[in-house]
Design an enzyme around this catalytic site. Structure first.
Site, PDB file in Angstrom:
ATOM      1  N   ASP A 264      45.001 -15.477   6.078  1.00  0.00           N
ATOM      2  CA  ASP A 264      44.967 -14.324   6.797  1.00  0.00           C
ATOM      3  C   ASP A 264      45.025 -13.018   5.921  1.00  0.00           C
ATOM      4  O   ASP A 264      43.999 -12.029   6.467  1.00  0.00           O
ATOM      5  CB  ASP A 264      46.534 -14.146   7.390  1.00  0.00           C
ATOM      6  CG  ASP A 264      46.905 -14.893   8.966  1.00  0.00           C
ATOM      7  OD1 ASP A 264      46.065 -15.784   9.158  1.00  0.00           O
ATOM      8  OD2 ASP A 264      47.571 -14.208   9.665  1.00  0.00           O
TER       9      ASP A 264
ATOM     10  N   ASP B  19      47.810 -20.773   4.442  1.00  0.00           N
ATOM     11  CA  ASP B  19      47.906 -20.234   5.488  1.00  0.00           C
ATOM     12  C   ASP B  19      48.142 -18.601   5.331  1.00  0.00           C
ATOM     13  O   ASP B  19      47.208 -17.913   6.034  1.00  0.00           O
ATOM     14  CB  ASP B  19      49.081 -20.635   6.313  1.00  0.00           C
ATOM     15  CG  ASP B  19      49.603 -20.009   7.400  1.00  0.00           C
ATOM     16  OD1 ASP B  19      48.642 -19.761   8.369  1.00  0.00           O
ATOM     17  OD2 ASP B  19      50.613 -19.553   7.607  1.00  0.00           O
TER      18      ASP B  19
ATOM     19  N   ASP C  99      51.348 -15.291  -6.247  1.00  0.00           N
ATOM     20  CA  ASP C  99      51.471 -13.496  -6.100  1.00  0.00           C
ATOM     21  C   ASP C  99      50.561 -13.102  -6.758  1.00  0.00           C
ATOM     22  O   ASP C  99      49.910 -12.004  -6.290  1.00  0.00           O
ATOM     23  CB  ASP C  99      53.026 -13.383  -6.705  1.00  0.00           C
ATOM     24  CG  ASP C  99      53.390 -13.912  -7.900  1.00  0.00           C
ATOM     25  OD1 ASP C  99      52.600 -14.896  -8.532  1.00  0.00           O
ATOM     26  OD2 ASP C  99      54.286 -13.669  -8.796  1.00  0.00           O
TER      27      ASP C  99
ATOM     28  N   LYS D  57      52.259 -21.859  -7.301  1.00  0.00           N
ATOM     29  CA  LYS D  57      53.173 -21.380  -7.974  1.00  0.00           C
ATOM     30  C   LYS D  57      53.919 -22.275  -8.957  1.00  0.00           C
ATOM     31  O   LYS D  57      54.991 -22.636  -9.032  1.00  0.00           O
ATOM     32  CB  LYS D  57      54.268 -21.023  -6.936  1.00  0.00           C
ATOM     33  CG  LYS D  57      55.444 -19.841  -7.090  1.00  0.00           C
ATOM     34  CD  LYS D  57      55.017 -18.556  -7.436  1.00  0.00           C
ATOM     35  CE  LYS D  57      56.151 -17.767  -7.777  1.00  0.00           C
ATOM     36  NZ  LYS D  57      55.718 -16.460  -8.284  1.00  0.00           N
TER      37      LYS D  57
ATOM     38  N   TYR E 167      55.205 -27.550   5.580  1.00  0.00           N
ATOM     39  CA  TYR E 167      55.172 -27.601   6.995  1.00  0.00           C
ATOM     40  C   TYR E 167      55.517 -28.852   7.427  1.00  0.00           C
ATOM     41  O   TYR E 167      56.121 -28.977   8.637  1.00  0.00           O
ATOM     42  CB  TYR E 167      53.646 -27.475   7.355  1.00  0.00           C
ATOM     43  CG  TYR E 167      52.990 -26.253   7.428  1.00  0.00           C
ATOM     44  CD1 TYR E 167      53.327 -25.195   6.298  1.00  0.00           C
ATOM     45  CD2 TYR E 167      52.635 -26.072   8.707  1.00  0.00           C
ATOM     46  CE1 TYR E 167      52.588 -23.943   6.718  1.00  0.00           C
ATOM     47  CE2 TYR E 167      51.912 -24.548   8.853  1.00  0.00           C
ATOM     48  CZ  TYR E 167      51.952 -23.676   7.945  1.00  0.00           C
ATOM     49  OH  TYR E 167      51.568 -22.448   7.967  1.00  0.00           O
TER      50      TYR E 167
HETATM   51  C1  IPM Z   1      47.231 -21.274  11.490  1.00  0.00           C
HETATM   52  C2  IPM Z   1      48.167 -20.880  12.309  1.00  0.00           C
HETATM   53  C3  IPM Z   1      49.170 -22.194  12.214  1.00  0.00           C
HETATM   54  C4  IPM Z   1      49.778 -22.538  10.710  1.00  0.00           C
HETATM   55  C5  IPM Z   1      50.324 -21.986  13.302  1.00  0.00           C
HETATM   56  C6  IPM Z   1      49.893 -21.603  14.630  1.00  0.00           C
HETATM   57  C7  IPM Z   1      51.291 -23.184  13.291  1.00  0.00           C
HETATM   58  O1  IPM Z   1      48.889 -19.811  11.552  1.00  0.00           O
HETATM   59  O2  IPM Z   1      46.245 -22.262  11.759  1.00  0.00           O
HETATM   60  O3  IPM Z   1      46.789 -20.692  10.314  1.00  0.00           O
HETATM   61  O4  IPM Z   1      50.434 -22.038  10.349  1.00  0.00           O
HETATM   62  O5  IPM Z   1      48.718 -23.314  10.336  1.00  0.00           O
HETATM   63 MG    MG Z   2      47.798 -18.821   9.794  1.00  0.00          MG
END
Ligand code: IPM
Ligand code: MG
Length: 372
Positions: A249, A245, A221, A189, A142
């Site tokens: 999700d 990240d 993975d 990884k 990042y």
């Molecule tokens: C998160 C989001 C952020 C990230 C984005 C909005 C930059 O996806 O907080 O998980 O990738 O960290």
């Molecule tokens: Mg995110």
């Protein structure tokens, strides 16, 4: 307790869900006799539109001078690539994390019993899942050097990690494991990436300081698959910025909706609380976004300041809202779903006067924003 809270709603549904978080904190303030002061700040696309930058200096100052930050979401299609945009709203959040030194992002995942059937995964697989992801937040790909060549035909991103960046979050994760089921999984990884090999080497060394913790190591993975097929095996997950990240999700589908997951970002100077979901621009202004992740983030905020009874009051009220189906369409597919503001009102009222609001539940005309 006196707390100065900066409220950065951001983009899309961010301001709507934050407003519900503030509403709930105001109920706590009243009920438990605290003094919370809320100050709004611009960030993301809304800041870009108003000020030309995604993180105005005054917002950063506000955050630095606050005890805590409540954050909504960031991202606006108006500033997507293809629109010849040079600065993206997301840069505001990344800069905020870096400037405030928020190096650890803690994302707890629990299954809400009444919503278990909402998950696309079988109940018997996810029942009693309870893990927490420690995502490194201010390093890795990042923040490494980025470049695109002059004719736009090639690009690169670099990932860097130092031992000190790994150590500080690893210690935090090990300490958390001590208070939980005493298991830590490093996800990396290391079969391919140099940074992952450093993570693994360091975590193996640090593990010696925590002999009571069982540590295992998974390639990302493989871990992505195991989170879905056997999520109960995880207790504390430690991972880098990018993997954290993606995995958080992915993990959110276990709970039935990404609209349920709260997070804490903590570091040297500040502490920030935010839902893990994004800005969901398609839903903006419709009063349909799920505010529970933000409301649960306010419970994490209170826990951070050791206001456990107050935090429990929020969590109980959230459970009641789920139990009584006072929930938004993402987790309530009936015609009697509730709007964002209704959920916030129910939870605030429940905190203020439990019995009364339950009596009124029968009479609530769902779909209207006022319930009393
Ligand atoms: C998160 C989001 C952020 C990230 C984005 C909005 C930059 O996806 O907080 O998980 O990738 O960290
Ligand atoms: Mg995110």
């Amino acid at each position: 307790m006196k707390l100065n809270i900066a409220v950065l709603g951001g983009d899309g549904i961010g301001p709507e869900v934050c407003a519900q978080g503030v509403k709930v904190l105001k109920a706590i303030e009243k009920k438990f006799n605290h003094k919370f002061t809320f100050t709004n700040g611009l960030v993301g696309g809304s800041a870009l539109t108003a000020k030309g930058v995604p993180l105005p200096d005054e917002t950063l100052e506000l955050c630095k001078n606050s005890d805590a930050i409540l954050f909504g979401a960031i991202g606006d299609p108006k500033f997507e690539d293809g629109n010849d945009i040079k600065i993206r709203p997301e840069q505001g959040l990344l800069k905020l994390r870096k400037e405030l030194g928020l190096y650890a992002n803690i994302r707890p995942l629990k299954v809400f019993e009444p919503l278990i059937h909402k998950s696309p995964i079988k109940e018997k697989v996810i029942k009693n899942t309870d893990f927490v992801i420690f995502r490194e937040l201010t390093g890795g790909i990042y923040y490494g050097d980025k470049s695109t060549n002059s004719d736009g035909t090639a690009a690169s991103d670099t990932s860097n990690y130092s031992i000190s960046e790994i150590d500080r979050i690893a210690h935090m994760a090990f300490k958390s494991a001590k208070t939980r089921r005493k298991k830590l999984t490093l996800i990396d990884k290391a079969n391919v990436l140099e940074t992952s090999r450093l993570w693994r080497k360091r975590v193996k060394e640090l593990a010696k300081e925590y002999p009571e913790i069982a540590v295992d190591y998974l390639y990302v993975d493989n871990a992505a698959m195991k989170i879905i097929i056997n999520p109960r095996q995880f207790d504390v997950i430690l991972t880098d910025n990018l993997f954290g990240d993606i995995l958080s999700d992915e993990a959110s589908v276990i709970s039935g909706s990404i609209g349920l997951l709260a997070s804490t970002s903590i570091g040297e100077k500040s502490v920030l609380f935010e839902p893990i979901h994004g800005s969901f621009p398609e839903m903006k202004g419709k009063n349909l976004a799920n505010p529970l992740a933000t409301i649960l983030s306010t419970a994490l905020l209170l826990e951070h300041f050791k206001l456990y009874e107050e935090a429990d009051a929020i969590k109980n009220a959230v459970e009641k809202s789920i139990e009584h189906h006072i929930t938004t369409p993402d987790i309530n597919s009936t015609k009697k779903f509730a709007h964002t503001t209704t959920v916030g009102e129910f939870i605030s009222e429940y905190i203020m006067d439990k019995k009364n609001i339950l009596y009124h539940v029968e009479n609530i005309s769902l779909g209207q924003s006022t319930i009393i």
